[in-house]
Design a protein around this motif. Structure first.
Motif, PDB file in Angstrom:
ATOM      1  N   ILE A  64       3.762  13.761   3.549  1.00 16.53           N
ATOM      2  CA  ILE A  64       4.650  12.861   2.814  1.00 16.53           C
ATOM      3  C   ILE A  64       3.867  11.615   2.417  1.00 16.53           C
ATOM      4  O   ILE A  64       2.841  11.292   3.028  1.00 16.53           O
ATOM      5  N   GLU A  65       4.348  10.921   1.401  1.00 19.30           N
ATOM      6  CA  GLU A  65       3.744   9.651   0.994  1.00 19.30           C
ATOM      7  C   GLU A  65       4.670   8.515   1.398  1.00 19.30           C
ATOM      8  O   GLU A  65       5.862   8.512   1.049  1.00 19.30           O
ATOM      9  N   LEU A  66       4.131   7.568   2.144  1.00 14.23           N
ATOM     10  CA  LEU A  66       4.901   6.428   2.611  1.00 14.23           C
ATOM     11  C   LEU A  66       4.372   5.142   2.003  1.00 14.23           C
ATOM     12  O   LEU A  66       3.184   5.024   1.704  1.00 14.23           O
ATOM     13  N   VAL A  78       0.840  -1.198   0.000  1.00 20.49           N
ATOM     14  CA  VAL A  78       0.000   0.000   0.000  1.00 20.49           C
ATOM     15  C   VAL A  78       0.874   1.246   0.000  1.00 20.49           C
ATOM     16  O   VAL A  78       2.038   1.218   0.416  1.00 20.49           O
ATOM     17  N   ARG A  79       0.279   2.338  -0.480  1.00 21.81           N
ATOM     18  CA  ARG A  79       0.910   3.654  -0.365  1.00 21.81           C
ATOM     19  C   ARG A  79      -0.012   4.529   0.470  1.00 21.81           C
ATOM     20  O   ARG A  79      -1.218   4.576   0.230  1.00 21.81           O
ATOM     21  N   LEU A  80       0.574   5.190   1.434  1.00 25.38           N
ATOM     22  CA  LEU A  80      -0.173   5.993   2.398  1.00 25.38           C
ATOM     23  C   LEU A  80       0.125   7.465   2.147  1.00 25.38           C
ATOM     24  O   LEU A  80       1.260   7.919   2.323  1.00 25.38           O
ATOM     25  N   ARG A  81      -0.898   8.197   1.721  1.00 20.68           N
ATOM     26  CA  ARG A  81      -0.725   9.621   1.425  1.00 20.68           C
ATOM     27  C   ARG A  81      -1.032  10.424   2.679  1.00 20.68           C
ATOM     28  O   ARG A  81      -2.188  10.741   2.976  1.00 20.68           O
ATOM     29  N   LEU A  82       0.014  10.742   3.410  1.00 19.92           N
ATOM     30  CA  LEU A  82      -0.119  11.532   4.621  1.00 19.92           C
ATOM     31  C   LEU A  82      -0.131  13.017   4.257  1.00 19.92           C
ATOM     32  O   LEU A  82       0.230  13.384   3.133  1.00 19.92           O
ATOM     33  N   PRO A  83      -0.532  13.886   5.168  1.00 21.39           N
ATOM     34  CA  PRO A  83      -0.584  15.309   4.836  1.00 21.39           C
ATOM     35  C   PRO A  83       0.758  15.891   4.392  1.00 21.39           C
ATOM     36  O   PRO A  83       0.796  16.845   3.610  1.00 21.39           O
TER      37      PRO A  83
END
Length: 287
Positions: free
Chosen positions: A15-17, A8-13
């Motif tokens: 950065i993207e992890l 999965v890719r997590l789009r945080l406010p």
């Protein structure tokens, strides 16, 4: 041993992890944090042995397939705690367990000490507190960090003609690993470039810290922990040979396990992964 995982890719406010998800969705929430210059494959041997848990094994910022910090930013250890908290928010986890190795264990301790109401348990592998520095060394350390930043644009990442060459280099790197462990980390850590392969890691990860916590600062985070702590120490690792560290740890209310193996004992071979899991499975169940 291997197990299916979801990427999965997590789009945080900010950065993207990237992360690997292991285990049933209804399992106990666990965020797994790898060590410095490693990636989420650090948990590829251990995760299959852990029972009843939903593991989010992150590529921490600047590592693996995750994004790099923006220009002008750095990789202060406490910035990682914000990343982890944002990941928990994205999953809707108000309370969660942290599984950390080395730098990931340090990040886990800092977060659990800062916000003890958010962390259910700490399962730590060969790491607990950050490298420390006393006040009189601070000016020199800052000067060294500033000079290193100025020199960074003139430096280039090493390029390896073959994947095997990069694997051999990683085997001899900080926290030496077995060939199998290096191959697992290289699967996720390398990228093709003209002339061969290089590591995906942000070069700024190699910069020295501008400031370090004092011993008093670091142990204050440990003393503020409210959750149960299980700490696995590798007999050939980085910590058991530090008498003052061991004295401090043994005086605090946590469960200690000393296991045969090196700093990456949970990744080096299946025997080490199983031994670590045997320590953590009862702990994660609350036994």
């Amino acid at each position: 041993m291997s197990v299916a995982f979801e990427e999965v890719r997590l789009r945080l406010p900010h950065i993207e992890l990237s992360a690997h998800l292991y285990g049933p969705e209804e399992g106990q929430p666990v965020i797994a944090l790898h060590g410095w210059l490693d990636n989420s494959m650090s948990f590829s041997r251990l995760a299959p042995h852990l029972q009843g848990v939903r593991i989010v094994a992150l590529d921490q910022a600047g590592h693996g397939h995750s994004g790099h910090r923006p220009p002008g930013a750095d990789y202060s250890i406490w910035d990682y705690t914000h990343d982890v908290l944002q990941v928990a928010e994205q999953f809707g986890w108000k309370r969660f367990t942290l599984l950390g190795h080395s730098m990931g264990a340090i990040v886990s301790t800092l977060l659990a000490g800062a916000l003890p109401e958010r962390v259910e348990r700490l399962a730590l592998i060969d790491g607990l507190i950050p490298f420390t520095g006393e006040p009189e060394t601070a000016p020199q350390k800052l000067g060294e960090a500033l000079e290193a930043r100025l020199a960074l644009p003139r430096k280039r990442k090493p390029i390896y003609r073959r994947v095997e060459d990069a694997v051999a280099a990683r085997m001899k790197g900080v926290g030496a690993v077995t060939r199998e462990a290096a191959e697992l980390l290289a699967q996720r850590g390398l990228m093709p470039v003209p002339g061969g392969y290089t590591w995906r890691t942000d070069p700024r990860l190699m910069l020295p810290s501008a400031m370090r916590l004092t011993q008093a600062h670091a142990w204050a985070f440990v003393d503020r922990l409210k959750c149960p702590v299980s700490l696995v120490l590798a007999e050939q690792g980085m910590l058991v040979r530090q008498p003052e560290f061991m004295r401090q740890v043994e005086s605090r209310p946590m469960t200690l396990h000393r296991l045969a193996g090196g700093h990456h004992l949970h990744l080096d071979d299946e025997q080490g992964a199983q031994a670590v899991a045997d320590c953590f499975n009862p702990f994660l169940r609350g036994a």
